[in-house]
Design a protein around this motif. Structure first.
Motif, PDB file in Angstrom:
ATOM      1  N   GLN A   1       0.833  -1.198   0.000  1.00  0.00           N
ATOM      2  CA  GLN A   1       0.000   0.000   0.000  1.00  0.00           C
ATOM      3  C   GLN A   1       0.869   1.249   0.000  1.00  0.00           C
ATOM      4  O   GLN A   1       1.982   1.243   0.531  1.00  0.00           O
ATOM      5  N   ILE A   2       0.340   2.307  -0.605  1.00  0.00           N
ATOM      6  CA  ILE A   2       0.976   3.620  -0.518  1.00  0.00           C
ATOM      7  C   ILE A   2       0.375   4.357   0.662  1.00  0.00           C
ATOM      8  O   ILE A   2      -0.844   4.538   0.729  1.00  0.00           O
ATOM      9  N   GLN A   3       1.208   4.739   1.613  1.00  0.00           N
ATOM     10  CA  GLN A   3       0.771   5.515   2.765  1.00  0.00           C
ATOM     11  C   GLN A   3       1.626   6.768   2.851  1.00  0.00           C
ATOM     12  O   GLN A   3       2.789   6.716   3.247  1.00  0.00           O
ATOM     13  N   GLY A   4       1.040   7.891   2.432  1.00  0.00           N
ATOM     14  CA  GLY A   4       1.807   9.129   2.360  1.00  0.00           C
ATOM     15  C   GLY A   4       2.865   9.039   1.288  1.00  0.00           C
ATOM     16  O   GLY A   4       2.570   8.789   0.115  1.00  0.00           O
ATOM     17  N   GLU A   5       4.108   9.213   1.690  1.00  0.00           N
ATOM     18  CA  GLU A   5       5.226   9.118   0.749  1.00  0.00           C
ATOM     19  C   GLU A   5       5.979   7.803   0.909  1.00  0.00           C
ATOM     20  O   GLU A   5       7.091   7.659   0.413  1.00  0.00           O
ATOM     21  N   GLU A   6       5.358   6.844   1.593  1.00  0.00           N
ATOM     22  CA  GLU A   6       5.994   5.556   1.830  1.00  0.00           C
ATOM     23  C   GLU A   6       5.193   4.423   1.199  1.00  0.00           C
ATOM     24  O   GLU A   6       3.985   4.523   1.023  1.00  0.00           O
TER      25      GLU A   6
ATOM     26  N   TYR B   1      -5.349  -2.756 -10.651  1.00  0.00           N
ATOM     27  CA  TYR B   1      -4.238  -2.390  -9.775  1.00  0.00           C
ATOM     28  C   TYR B   1      -3.919  -0.909  -9.883  1.00  0.00           C
ATOM     29  O   TYR B   1      -4.312  -0.227 -10.844  1.00  0.00           O
ATOM     30  N   ASP B   2      -3.220  -0.417  -8.868  1.00  0.00           N
ATOM     31  CA  ASP B   2      -2.798   0.977  -8.806  1.00  0.00           C
ATOM     32  C   ASP B   2      -1.440   1.088  -9.502  1.00  0.00           C
ATOM     33  O   ASP B   2      -0.422   0.629  -8.974  1.00  0.00           O
ATOM     34  N   HIS B   3      -1.436   1.714 -10.664  1.00  0.00           N
ATOM     35  CA  HIS B   3      -0.222   1.784 -11.484  1.00  0.00           C
ATOM     36  C   HIS B   3       0.837   2.693 -10.864  1.00  0.00           C
ATOM     37  O   HIS B   3       2.007   2.693 -11.292  1.00  0.00           O
TER      38      HIS B   3
END
Length: 411
Positions: free
Chosen positions: A261-266, A380-382
């Motif tokens: 998962q993308i959480q903020g900039e991580e 999916y999230d590209h």
């Protein structure tokens, strides 16, 4: 003397809910801990238990009202129904249901008592199809009617042969322009949340879908061969979902970005698979979670998914059942869908869509043969997952289903 009924704690970060339906009417006897109201949160419906035994008193909030945790929504009077009827009667003018500025539907359930006990979604279905709720056996909790019960009764009613007409019917009068019986129904909190989250997924993620088709012959043969002994040993039927769950875990292990998962900039990578499974509930689609599915066997997966589906239908899922999830499987095939582009369940980055099994001509060994085929879709999230990862992950799932031996040897 009366006791206040307050909105209970709803779960982490959930501050308010909506009154979905009242399960007890003023003047009715109430036992300790008996459900008296149903609250709709962003994810699940929660029943409010009676804090004391007595007689249902005044409704402080009406169906459709938003209420905060700790807010008073009703009272319970001391005594028996006969003793409590007089104080309740004094407050008879208190609103019981939300007022509506729309035109009332032309038909109504035969029983007013039955109508009062129905949820908004069920009541709407009853009115729309002209079904008498007293004539339908409910399959929900405590024998309550569900929307599916009403739709099944409507379908049976439509299928029944119509009696022969004694004379030609007179032509129906023309419907006046601008008066076609439209009905406006407020969106439930769950539906509002689903709408908001799906739109957020479209607005935030770089959505892309890759497709493949899958020969279901091997899985169907294995299921047919072992279904009786499997059910005898484990007490649960062997379905297709456990095969796809195991195949997905195999692919996510090789391509961890699909489970991230993308959480903020991580980017957060998970060493486990908490599988969200889309299931149908009376108030809409919900996505409860099977945790640590990568550590589970076929029987445990089938039992967990079956339990979640049963509780979704009964409306007894909890907030804890809905929280988390690293990857989702959505099976549109049970509704007959041939192909779709599923939308990811934020903040997850991918969702696997399953579809109906259909005999189709395919080429095997240079010859055209008929095989039971299923289209698979991976959205999916590209931003996080490259096309190569997504395509190869879906190919891994396909190969594991077409040759289930791969699931045993981790290949």
């Amino acid at each position: 003397m009366s006791t206040e009924v307050k909105v209970p704690t709803l779960g982490e970060s959930v501050a308010e809910a909506t009154i979905g339906e009242w399960l007890k009417k003023p003047g009715e006897a109430v036992a300790l801990d008996e459900p008296i109201a149903s609250l709709e949160t962003d994810k699940v419906a929660i029943e409010v238990p009676a804090p004391v035994a007595g007689v249902m008193g005044n409704y402080v909030a009406k169906v459709g009202d938003n209420v905060a945790v700790g807010a008073v929504i009703a009272t319970i009077e001391d005594g028996s129904p006969s003793a409590g009827a007089e104080p309740v009667a004094e407050r008879k003018e208190a609103p019981v249901a939300p007022a509506s500025d729309t035109v009332a539907p032309p038909a109504a359930p035969a029983s007013a008592d039955a109508a009062a006990a129905l949820s908004p979604a069920v009541r709407r279905a009853v009115l729309e199809h002209g079904i008498d709720p007293a004539s339908v056996k409910g399959t929900g909790k405590d024998g309550r009617l569900t929307k599916e019960d009403v739709l099944a009764a409507a379908q049976a009613k439509t299928a029944a042969p119509a009696p022969a007409a004694a004379a030609p019917a007179a032509p129906a009068p023309a419907t006046p322009a601008g008066d076609r019986g439209e009905e406006r129904v407020k969106m439930t909190r769950l539906r509002q949340t689903v709408a908001r989250r799906l739109k957020e997924a479209q607005d935030t993620a770089a959505l892309l879908t890759t497709f493949n088709d899958c020969d279901m012959s091997a899985v169907m043969a294995a299921r047919e061969r072992f279904k009786d002994s499997f059910e005898k040993k484990h007490g649960v039927k062997l379905g297709f979902m456990s095969f796809f769950a195991k195949a997905a875990c195999l692919a996510l292990k090789d391509f961890p970005g699909v489970n991230a998962q993308i959480q903020g900039e991580e980017i957060v990578y998970f060493p486990y698979v908490d599988l969200s499974v889309a299931v149908s509930a009376p108030n809409g689609l919900v996505v409860p979670v099977v945790r640590n599915v990568d550590k589970m066997g076929f029987a445990d997966i089938e039992k967990a998914i079956g339990d979640l589906g049963k509780r979704a239908k009964e409306g007894t899922l909890t907030m804890a059942d809905m929280q988390g999830g690293t990857f989702t499987i959505s099976n549109g095939g049970i509704f007959g869908g041939l192909m779709s582009t599923p939308i990811i369940n934020p903040p997850q980055s991918a969702v696997l869509g399953l579809h109906r099994i259909e005999d189709r001509p395919v080429v095997r060994g240079g010859e055209i043969v008929i095989r039971p085929m299923m289209y698979l879709a991976l959205s999916y999230d590209h931003r996080l997952i490259d096309g190569r990862e997504a395509v190869t992950a879906l190919k891994t799932i396909k190969e594991a289903i077409e040759d289930p031996t791969r699931l045993l040897i981790d290949l």
